[in-house]
Write an enzyme that holds these catalytic residues in place. Structure first.
Site, PDB file in Angstrom:
ATOM      1  N   TYR A 190      33.270  17.499  -4.942  1.00 52.99           N
ATOM      2  CA  TYR A 190      32.831  18.846  -5.297  1.00 52.99           C
ATOM      3  C   TYR A 190      32.016  18.826  -6.598  1.00 52.99           C
ATOM      4  CZ  TYR A 190      32.916  23.915  -5.569  1.00 52.99           C
ATOM      5  OH  TYR A 190      32.544  25.232  -5.616  1.00 52.99           O
ATOM      6  N   HIS A 213      27.934  19.716  -7.002  1.00 58.44           N
ATOM      7  CA  HIS A 213      27.469  20.770  -7.887  1.00 58.44           C
ATOM      8  C   HIS A 213      26.715  20.248  -9.107  1.00 58.44           C
ATOM      9  CE1 HIS A 213      29.901  23.104  -5.199  1.00 58.44           C
ATOM     10  NE2 HIS A 213      29.218  24.148  -5.631  1.00 58.44           N
ATOM     11  N   TYR A 228      24.941  32.499 -12.810  1.00 57.31           N
ATOM     12  CA  TYR A 228      26.009  32.053 -11.918  1.00 57.31           C
ATOM     13  C   TYR A 228      26.644  30.792 -12.489  1.00 57.31           C
ATOM     14  CZ  TYR A 228      28.121  30.985  -7.311  1.00 57.31           C
ATOM     15  OH  TYR A 228      28.979  30.719  -6.271  1.00 57.31           O
ATOM     16  N   TRP A 287      24.707  23.872   3.262  1.00 56.73           N
ATOM     17  CA  TRP A 287      25.373  23.639   1.980  1.00 56.73           C
ATOM     18  C   TRP A 287      26.849  24.014   2.074  1.00 56.73           C
ATOM     19  CZ3 TRP A 287      25.033  21.166  -2.442  1.00 56.73           C
ATOM     20  CH2 TRP A 287      25.789  21.579  -3.532  1.00 56.73           C
ATOM     21  N   TRP A 288      27.109  25.185   2.622  1.00 58.11           N
ATOM     22  CA  TRP A 288      28.491  25.629   2.770  1.00 58.11           C
ATOM     23  C   TRP A 288      29.292  24.666   3.648  1.00 58.11           C
ATOM     24  CZ3 TRP A 288      27.453  31.521   3.853  1.00 58.11           C
ATOM     25  CH2 TRP A 288      27.089  32.153   2.657  1.00 58.11           C
TER      26      TRP A 288
END
Length: 109
Positions: free
Chosen positions: A18, A22, A41, A79-80
């Site tokens: 993860y 990112h 964000y 991406w998800w």
């Protein structure tokens, strides 16, 4: 402008993946986030609980329409598909939520 905070768990065995994902978010995904009127964000990690806290500002006029636009985007869906297996939704989230929404109880500008 609307401030949005959400929380989700991250699977311990997927934590490094993860973080790696990112550290280099796909440019098309970043462009879609901007196109959907999202600014400032951030995602924060709290260890050892492995909780992810996201915060962003929504600067549009129709949040639901912008979120539907993002959800319909093929690159965002891709991406998800790689990020979601890393995440562990909270049992306390509302029906239909992946990331659990949070109530803002304090703000100082």
């Amino acid at each position: 402008m609307q401030r949005i905070g959400m929380v989700i768990g991250v699977r311990p065995e997927k934590l490094e993946e993860y973080k790696r994902l990112h550290a280099a978010v796909w440019p098309e995904v970043l462009a879609m986030i901007s196109a959907c009127n999202i600014k400032n964000y951030s995602i924060f990690l709290k260890e050892p609980e492995n909780l992810l806290f996201s915060f962003f500002e929504y600067h549009g006029t129709d949040y639901q329409a912008d979120m539907a636009k993002m959800a319909a985007d093929p690159k965002t869906q891709e991406w998800w598909a790689v990020c979601m297996p890393c995440q562990q939704p909270l049992d306390s989230r509302k029906d239909g939520e992946w990331w659990a929404s949070m109530e803002e109880v304090f703000f100082h500008a």
